[in-house]
Design a protein around this motif. Structure first.
Motif, short mmCIF file in Angstrom:
data_model
loop_
_atom_site.label_atom_id
_atom_site.label_comp_id
_atom_site.label_asym_id
_atom_site.label_seq_id
_atom_site.Cartn_x
_atom_site.Cartn_y
_atom_site.Cartn_z
N HIS A 83 0.83 -1.21 0.00
CA HIS A 83 0.00 0.00 0.00
C HIS A 83 0.87 1.26 0.00
CE1 HIS A 83 -4.32 -1.15 0.57
NE2 HIS A 83 -3.75 -2.33 0.81
N LEU A 84 1.97 1.24 0.73
CA LEU A 84 2.85 2.41 0.78
C LEU A 84 3.57 2.61 -0.55
CD1 LEU A 84 4.33 1.81 4.35
CD2 LEU A 84 2.78 3.66 3.68
N ILE A 85 3.98 1.52 -1.18
CA ILE A 85 4.62 1.61 -2.50
C ILE A 85 3.62 2.19 -3.51
CG2 ILE A 85 5.55 0.27 -4.42
CD1 ILE A 85 6.68 -1.69 -2.27
N ASP A 86 2.39 1.72 -3.46
CA ASP A 86 1.36 2.24 -4.37
C ASP A 86 1.15 3.73 -4.16
OD1 ASP A 86 -1.07 1.84 -6.21
OD2 ASP A 86 -2.00 2.65 -4.39
N TYR A 87 1.14 4.16 -2.91
CA TYR A 87 0.95 5.58 -2.59
C TYR A 87 2.07 6.42 -3.21
CZ TYR A 87 0.75 9.87 0.21
OH TYR A 87 0.70 11.18 0.62
N VAL A 88 3.31 5.96 -3.08
CA VAL A 88 4.46 6.69 -3.60
C VAL A 88 4.43 6.72 -5.13
CG1 VAL A 88 6.97 6.60 -3.85
CG2 VAL A 88 5.94 6.31 -1.60
N MET A 89 4.10 5.57 -5.76
CA MET A 89 4.10 5.51 -7.22
C MET A 89 2.97 6.36 -7.81
SD MET A 89 5.11 1.49 -7.86
CE MET A 89 4.88 1.60 -9.62
N LYS A 106 6.25 -2.85 -13.63
CA LYS A 106 6.90 -1.75 -12.90
C LYS A 106 7.78 -2.27 -11.76
CE LYS A 106 5.12 1.70 -15.19
NZ LYS A 106 6.00 2.57 -16.02
N VAL A 107 7.81 -3.59 -11.60
CA VAL A 107 8.65 -4.21 -10.58
C VAL A 107 9.99 -4.59 -11.21
CG1 VAL A 107 8.88 -6.12 -8.94
CG2 VAL A 107 6.63 -5.11 -9.38
N LEU A 108 11.07 -4.07 -10.66
CA LEU A 108 12.42 -4.39 -11.13
C LEU A 108 13.15 -5.15 -10.03
CD1 LEU A 108 13.44 -0.94 -12.67
CD2 LEU A 108 12.22 -2.81 -13.76
N ILE A 109 13.89 -6.19 -10.43
CA ILE A 109 14.65 -6.99 -9.46
C ILE A 109 16.13 -6.81 -9.72
CG2 ILE A 109 14.92 -9.28 -8.45
CD1 ILE A 109 12.11 -8.98 -10.81
N TYR A 110 16.90 -6.65 -8.65
CA TYR A 110 18.33 -6.40 -8.80
C TYR A 110 19.10 -7.07 -7.68
CZ TYR A 110 22.60 -3.74 -9.83
OH TYR A 110 23.88 -3.36 -10.17
N HIS A 111 19.97 -8.02 -8.05
CA HIS A 111 20.85 -8.64 -7.05
C HIS A 111 22.01 -9.32 -7.77
CE1 HIS A 111 19.00 -12.46 -8.15
NE2 HIS A 111 17.81 -12.01 -7.79
N SER A 112 22.93 -9.88 -7.00
CA SER A 112 24.20 -10.38 -7.54
C SER A 112 24.05 -11.67 -8.34
CB SER A 112 25.21 -10.60 -6.40
OG SER A 112 24.70 -11.52 -5.46
N PRO A 166 7.50 6.05 -12.50
CA PRO A 166 7.45 5.38 -11.20
C PRO A 166 7.67 3.88 -11.33
CG PRO A 166 5.60 6.89 -11.45
CD PRO A 166 6.26 6.80 -12.78
N CYS A 167 8.41 3.31 -10.38
CA CYS A 167 8.66 1.87 -10.36
C CYS A 167 9.07 1.49 -8.95
CB CYS A 167 9.76 1.48 -11.36
SG CYS A 167 11.39 2.15 -10.96
N VAL A 168 9.14 0.20 -8.69
CA VAL A 168 9.64 -0.30 -7.41
C VAL A 168 10.78 -1.27 -7.70
CG1 VAL A 168 7.78 -2.04 -7.36
CG2 VAL A 168 9.11 -1.57 -5.30
N VAL A 169 11.90 -1.05 -7.06
CA VAL A 169 13.06 -1.93 -7.18
C VAL A 169 13.12 -2.79 -5.93
CG1 VAL A 169 15.57 -2.08 -7.34
CG2 VAL A 169 14.35 -0.30 -8.59
N ILE A 170 13.12 -4.10 -6.13
CA ILE A 170 13.27 -5.02 -5.00
C ILE A 170 14.61 -5.73 -5.16
CG2 ILE A 170 11.90 -6.76 -6.26
CD1 ILE A 170 11.12 -7.92 -3.54
N GLY A 171 15.42 -5.69 -4.11
CA GLY A 171 16.74 -6.27 -4.25
C GLY A 171 17.49 -6.37 -2.95
#
Length: 602
Positions: free
Chosen positions: A302-308, A338-344, A364-369
């Motif tokens: 819900h907070l991510i949606d608010y920011v985006m 809009k979901v981006l994933i980033y890790h090693s 707007p997007c959300v990066v999860i990593g």
């Protein structure tokens, strides 16, 4: 060059007589340096900067706070695919003859013979080191250079390669029946071309009404559907029936179902969400202290949606790569691509694509990593969520920068004017102290979702159980009974152990000698699958000695249990039961986590 350069541009800079490296322009000055000679920048690589101003400011803070150089931060932050460096190549000098007064040493002969044995005109230093087994080839090459036995050349190497796909589309315009008839007339003598044309019309939707433009089709899809080869398609292009072209495509494809809507919150979760928003009116950082399974993730969404919805980006940090796998599908159900994933675990090319997308697309997007995500080039960061903020996995131990991603994320958010939410069921002492003393906001969520009860916990005194004969192998009788009962009810069991490998210690039963790593001076872990002793610090492998190096007796044995041995033990205790092992050894690529977790969930 000065007018075309800007802060954040990549440039090639000379280093020494032969080497060239990638540099980042960190500042510009109209004043000419005095007192030393300045080398010219060799070339500018990109048309636009690859690093933003807030990033450089953040990197300098990391370097200053964690006592390292900005170059070490740059090395950790930027994907390897964006670091163009020069690579040294060695070539043999034709007709070289050894001087009778000065014979080549054994290492020089080995290197020269290895170079000639390749049969190639030139060989890279790294490749030559692997072929000859000489780890420090530099001094040997220098001595051969002095003897005019070899020649050295430098090549700039760019690691990133964009992914390209070949597409096919009909040359005929939509609604041009004459052109379509002409196309069929041109292929009527070739059954394969006719099949390819029919498949192209079907796949592209050429005959469907209501399509604004003709859809393109990948050559691979067309070949699979029609059985045609690339030669057949090329022949059709030569006749003017189709157009074949190549363009860059993303390595990431989203095939999920989005638009699932925001998760519905319970009254308790809704109240907690309101408290978070009110807390941010006074404090930029808030601790969400929520017990396990209280529904913190739903609040995050819900907070991510608010920011985006306010046109800004969000960073969702998790301590382990495995957690990104579980959360990605939940976020994609709401936010789609809009979901981006980033890790090693991603390849260099994949990480460069995420980096470039954030640079080129300000939407707007959300990066999860994992922790390295804090170094990404965010343009308008509005929210940073640090889930399980107490986890030690947020701390980078080696190499530099040795940073705590949780604290770095708080600073990153402040530089962007963003809000920070720290979530945990068991907050770290320092975070909880700051929250209860008013430096951070504090919101508590102390009930499990829909009134669920916390699990019952029982401690088994293994020392006492062994004395009573209630332990077989590593498992107590009580554990065996509980697992058997769960299996009998058609349920699952999870066993946790913080030791990978087969056995954590190898030891001589005669003299007590324990093999240790030559580089790290720590005891080695035995891995049965590869039948090697491994150092879990530097990764160096060692053969298991047949006899003890200290007492020369054949008494080496392995002690203790790792996840590999637990898997073997479970298989013997519960034959025929499906077993999955999740550790670093079974999750070497980015899809391993998802495959194992999906198998378990099914």
């Amino acid at each position: 060059m000065e007018n075309s350069l800007g802060v954040g541009h990549r440039v090639i800079v000379p280093f020494g007589r032969r080497k060239s490296y990638t540099g980042i322009v960190s500042a510009l000055t109209p004043l000419e340096p005095i007192g030393y000679e300045v080398k010219e920048i060799a070339m500018r690589i990109d048309d636009r900067p690859i690093v933003r101003h807030p990033q450089l400011k953040f990197w300098n803070w990391v370097a200053d706070y964690y006592l390292c150089t900005p170059g070490e931060v740059y090395k950790a932050a930027v994907p390897a695919g964006l670091k163009i460096e020069s690579e040294t190549f060695i070539s043999p000098v034709p007709g070289f003859e050894e001087d009778e007064n000065y014979r080549l040493s054994t290492r020089e002969l080995a290197l020269l013979e290895g170079l000639l044995a390749t049969g190639e005109k030139r060989v890279s230093l790294d490749s030559l080191a692997r072929k000859t087994g000489i780890t420090t080839v530099g001094p040997v090459v220098n001595s051969l250079l002095a003897r005019n036995a070899v020649m050295v050349s430098e090549n700039l190497v760019e690691r990133y390669h964009a992914r390209k796909e070949t597409y096919v589309r009909l040359s005929a315009a939509r609604g041009d029946s004459d052109a379509l008839h002409a196309a069929f007339d041109a292929v009527k003598k070739g059954s394969k071309q006719e099949s390819a044309l029919l498949a192209l019309i079907e796949l592209s939707g050429f005959m469907r009404q209501g399509l604004a433009e003709l859809n393109e089709v990948t050559r691979t899809a067309l070949m699979e559907r029609s059985g045609a080869t690339s030669t057949v398609i090329a022949a059709m292009a030569k006749k003017g029936i189709v157009e074949v072209y190549t363009r860059k495509v993303s390595r990431f494809s989203y095939f999920g179902v989005s638009g699932g809507g925001l998760p519905k919150l319970t009254d308790i979760q809704g109240a907690a969400l309101d408290k978070v928003h009110k807390s941010w009116l006074e404090k930029d950082i808030t601790l969400l202290h929520g017990v396990t399974s209280s529904g913190k993730t739903e609040l995050y969404i819900h907070l991510i949606d608010y920011v985006m919805r306010h046109g800004r980006q969000a960073l969702y940090l998790v301590p382990e790569i495995a957690l990104t796998t579980q959360l990605t599908s939940r976020l994609q159900m709401v936010f789609g691509d809009k979901v981006l994933i980033y890790h090693s675990r991603f390849s260099d090319n994949e990480r460069v694509e995420i980096w470039n997308r954030l640079l080129d697309d300000p939407s707007p997007c959300v990066v999860i990593g994992a922790r390295s995500s804090v170094f990404l080039p965010f343009g308008s960061l509005g929210l940073v969520i640090v889930d399980e903020e107490h986890e030690s996995a947020y701390k980078q131990q080696d190499p530099a920068p040795r940073y705590n991603a949780r604290d770095a994320a708080v600073v990153l958010a402040s530089m962007h004017g963003a809000k920070t939410l720290l979530g945990s069921a068991t907050p770290s002492v320092e975070t909880y102290w700051k929250a209860v003393n008013g430096r951070y906001g504090l919101v508590e969520l102390l009930e499990r979702y829909e009134g669920g009860q916390l699990p019952e916990m029982r401690l088994v005194d293994m020392t006492l159980a062994r004395k009573k004969g209630e332990v077989k192998g590593i498992f107590s009788d009580e554990l065996r009974e509980e697992v058997s009962g769960a299996l009998g009810r058609g349920m699952q069991s999870i066993l946790f152990l913080n030791r990978r490998g087969y056995a954590p210690v190898a030891r001589c039963k005669m003299c007590g000698f324990v093999p240790k790593c030559d580089h790290c001076d720590v005891s080695l872990t035995y891995h049965r699958r590869i039948d090697k002793l491994l150092c879990h610090y530097c990764g160096s492998p060692y053969a298991v000695p047949d006899v003890c190096p200290a007492c020369k007796e054949p008494g080496i044995e392995v002690l203790g249990y790792g996840t590999e041995r637990i898997e073997e033990e479970v298989d013997s205790c519960f034959p025929g039961v499906a077993i999955a092992r999740l550790d670093l050894d079974t999750t070497r690529n980015k899809d391993s986590y998802e495959n194992i977790i999906d198998d378990f969930s099914r």
